[in-house]
Design a protein around this motif. Sequence first.
Motif, PDB file in Angstrom:
ATOM      1  N   LEU A 188       0.774  -1.142  -0.039  1.00 47.44           N
ATOM      2  CA  LEU A 188      -0.156   0.010  -0.009  1.00 47.44           C
ATOM      3  C   LEU A 188       0.917   1.247   0.029  1.00 47.44           C
TER       4      LEU A 188
ATOM      5  N   LYS B 123      -0.303   4.422  -1.697  1.00 46.92           N
ATOM      6  CA  LYS B 123      -1.271   5.445  -1.874  1.00 46.92           C
ATOM      7  C   LYS B 123      -2.802   5.071  -1.659  1.00 46.92           C
ATOM      8  N   LYS B 124      -3.193   3.901  -1.969  1.00 46.26           N
ATOM      9  CA  LYS B 124      -4.353   3.339  -1.750  1.00 46.26           C
ATOM     10  C   LYS B 124      -4.526   2.465  -0.484  1.00 46.26           C
ATOM     11  N   LYS B 125      -4.085   3.211   0.717  1.00 44.30           N
ATOM     12  CA  LYS B 125      -3.740   2.029   1.753  1.00 44.30           C
ATOM     13  C   LYS B 125      -5.130   1.917   2.480  1.00 44.30           C
ATOM     14  N   ARG B 126      -5.985   2.768   2.261  1.00 41.15           N
ATOM     15  CA  ARG B 126      -7.263   2.348   3.145  1.00 41.15           C
ATOM     16  C   ARG B 126      -8.312   1.600   2.205  1.00 41.15           C
ATOM     17  N   LYS B 127      -8.111   1.678   0.912  1.00 34.00           N
ATOM     18  CA  LYS B 127      -9.112   0.617   0.358  1.00 34.00           C
ATOM     19  C   LYS B 127      -8.629  -0.889   0.388  1.00 34.00           C
ATOM     20  N   ILE B 128      -7.381  -0.976   0.365  1.00 35.62           N
ATOM     21  CA  ILE B 128      -7.040  -2.394   0.548  1.00 35.62           C
ATOM     22  C   ILE B 128      -7.335  -2.882   2.044  1.00 35.62           C
ATOM     23  N   ASP B 129      -7.358  -2.039   2.826  1.00 35.58           N
ATOM     24  CA  ASP B 129      -7.451  -2.283   4.329  1.00 35.58           C
ATOM     25  C   ASP B 129      -9.112  -2.820   4.180  1.00 35.58           C
TER      26      ASP B 129
ATOM     27  N   PRO C 291       1.202  -1.487  -6.298  1.00 34.22           N
ATOM     28  CA  PRO C 291       0.272  -1.982  -5.342  1.00 34.22           C
ATOM     29  C   PRO C 291      -1.052  -2.183  -5.833  1.00 34.22           C
TER      30      PRO C 291
ATOM     31  N   GLN D 141       0.207  -1.263   7.688  1.00 36.30           N
ATOM     32  CA  GLN D 141      -0.642  -0.233   8.173  1.00 36.30           C
ATOM     33  C   GLN D 141      -0.405   0.191   9.445  1.00 36.30           C
TER      34      GLN D 141
ATOM     35  N   GLU E  71      -0.300  10.781   2.114  1.00 37.62           N
ATOM     36  CA  GLU E  71      -1.472  10.556   1.024  1.00 37.62           C
ATOM     37  C   GLU E  71      -1.930  11.424   0.303  1.00 37.62           C
TER      38      GLU E  71
END
Lengths: 376, 617
Positions: free
Chosen positions: A362, A364-370, B521, B595, B606
Amino acid sequence: MDAISDRVFTETTSTETSNDDPSLLTVILDVSPAGWYRIRDQTSIDELAKSLLVFMNAHLSLNNSNQVAFIASTPQKSKFLFPNPEIDYDEIRTSSSSSGSASNQHQKTPTLVSKDMYRQFRVVDEAVLEELNVVFDEIANGIQDINNNSTLSGALSMALTYTNRMLTLDQSISTTTASAINSTTSMGAGSGSGNTATNSSTSNPSNSITSMKSRILIVTANDEDDVKYIPVMNSIFAAQKMRTSIDIAKLGFEDSSYLQQAADATNGIYFHVHDPRGIVQTLTSAFFIEPSIRPFIILPTNSNVNYRASCFVTGKSVDIGFVCSVCLCIMSKIPPSGKCPACESVFDEKIIAQLSKGPSVLSKKKRKIDTNGAAK
Amino acid sequence: MRLRLLYKNDGEDEKSLLLNFSNRPTMNNIKDALQTIVARSRTVIKDTPTPATTVSDGNETTPGAITPTSTPTPSSVGASSSASTNGAGSLSFNTPESLSDASLLRNFQLQQQYLKEDRNLRSIFTSSVIDNKLTPQLFWSTRLNQLRTYALTISQHRGPYNVLSTIKPVATSDNQVNVNVTRDTINEIFDTYPIIRRAFTELVPSKFSEGEFWSRFFNSKLFRRLRGDKINNSTNRGDVILDKYLYIDQTQKANEDKESATTSLDQTSKEPQSEQTSTAPSLQNPQIKVNKFLDLLGNEEDNSQKLGNRPDLTMRFEDDGIKKVNLGQENEMIVLMKNMNKLSSKMVEMSNAISTTQQSLTQPDEPDSLSQAEINEYQEELNLHDLNEVEESEFIRLSINSNLDAKSSLRRGSEAQMNHFTPDELSSFFSSNKFKPLVNLSDTYDSKNADIEKSSNEVTSLIKHNFRTFKLTTKDSHGVSYDDVKNLVDESLVQEIIRYNMTVVEFLSHFWKLFLNGNNPTQLKRLFASLKNCRNDLTALKERATKKFDEMELVKNNEKLREKIIRSLQSCLEPMEVSLDMACNEYVAAVRLAQKQQPQETESVEINDNGKRPLQQ
Ligand SMILES: [Zn+2]
């Protein structure tokens, strides 16, 4: 000029060795204490040794010039129990009734096997049993210092060097056995490491006079996978070159993937003996097949081989790992020193950084993957 | 002296004829002649696939019509012709750029054609890209090498070769000799061996039919000589008429060379793409200026014959004018070598012609002004390397530390296990194992019948199992039929599992590549989703198959069989399940870890990133 337009190759396959060739059987008994202790309810090591003697006697009875050797691999060292260069077997043979002479300690004690036994069997059996007693004593007395390192790879190397000697030296010289054993034991006994394996290919095969067949049987109850990977692998390659099969009788609970590989690569038989009580049957059937006929018959071998390699650093099997580009050393993790543990080559820092940066899952799209990852 | 002939007309009985002779030479002559005729009549020229005109159909085509007008037949289209004649288009790879990773990835025409040709790849492509939405980009990205190889393969075409040596007369059971030639082959023969074309032109309409010409030809010494076979003048049969060309070939070498040059010029000029102007001046043999480096005529100036020792037979200079008298008696070896040399230079010439027509004509051909590179090359050729001193090979010493396992502090896993028993326990255990006299070896089997039977069964069942595997793996190659074993498993199910396996392997390989090394990613996430899908599909497949088995009459009533089948199914699918789960778990774990490591503060990062690339909404 005919060759320009036409070329016909006729392949002639030379016929294999005749069936009357003598055969050398080398038995390696892995006497690692923990393994045997763990299966003490099923069998004991002395029971097993007796079955092995029956097996060896059977081998000797097949052909007058058949040979056997017996190596014990203990936590301290590997050593030949038979043939033993310190014992003059001719003496035993001639002075059958321990009449006197007996500078040898072995002859003072009453013999372990019946004197009525066929002499060739008796010589072997007596020697192996006596030496095994010595081995047991050594283990029992030295149990405190035992580090549980397996010396199996050393024993395998000794077996291969001995086999090589027997294959290439003139059998008619009576001292051969003694001289072969002398040189091999002095090379391998102390360290028990696998270095001897590399020497086995150096002798010139052209001076081979007898065409002997050979195989090695390893009996082990060791459930640890902590075999020395490089020496074992080297031994396997040497055995392949010598066309010597390595058979494995595995007792205990786990399969040993490296020994499986050894059998698989050398046309040997790997058999996991789940219940060793009737092992004499297994030995005299499954392990009694001459290597020369193995290509033609269905073998009782377990063919589900785990080809995994072992990590040089941790000694454990590797799923995904790193390989040194210089010496092909296998690592499950990059050593903190940044050097190859086997050949000391310094790895490129940039590449190490790239390899150890971890997956970029992750950015940029960290939250989506989460949410995805959690949902599933 | 008698000669007996047996002959048979169609549908009639065999008849015999007895000839009486008064002198042996005459009889031998007659015999030879008869044998030649018989051999000739038994040679059947077979014209394989090419539809249009055949050699033996009596359709008397003039050679002029045969040679240049013939166009490539459909079968030979594909690779060579499309590559060489199209010239342009996405399937020509003349420039290095066209083989670069990017342009290969963009070259859909190439990819399509490759898929068309490689069935295996096509099915992987279908299942992964078409059915499971793997992007084609990703699919090809791991196969760039294959793609490049394929591109190079199809952009190459066959060069000239010794055509006659590939023609092998085959004797059949009914004592006929079959020769297979296609129209293409004949054209190639004419191109490579102008002497045959000449013979054909001179003889065919006027003296023989086309079929007869060829059957005579394949029995002639000329054929054997041109092929590179040794011909023995005294014993071998030949063909009186055609064998004359053996000598014509030699006497009129100069003329013929000229002729061959013009024919090859003819031929190249008729190729669709080459213009008249494009035939390079180098094709006119007589005008070629041979560099002194390579000119064998230079041997004349350096004639060792004058110095006493007779030179090697290949090195003797002979004045054509004097030696012509002994034609036919020239050393057989020399003739063969000359033939081979001629053939070789012919081939070189032909391929040069092709390449020069493709190249631009801007470079004037001046053979004598060698570039430095050429001089170096020639000099390199003259260098007798095996006389030079061999360089010592240098080795780098590797200090392999094979004892690392003993020292390593990480390897203490076994100690835990040692702690299960006290040393005293082990010690007494080993003491109790000691042998006491008298050891009785019959202990190993006496009153152990049950154990022994058990062991025996264990061995037997393993052998049986191995035998079944052996039968299965050798089934295809030996054509053993298995009608006796009823196959419960549907072939379609087997195919489905195989297809699944291919797809899963494809996805996994992309996944691990990206996961371990990649920096993408988004793509990785997509792959993860695909893997999840595969995993679900696999579960569905398993349920479906299990249900199907349960419905089978045979299985329903046989609990043991059911168990066995389910177990087999499980062992088929297990590797896929394990590897899919492993990949998914690793991914999820990595995401979680990332995370944790990047707590709230990354929000700002971000936003920065989002400035460049807007977040999906
Ligand atoms: Zn290394």
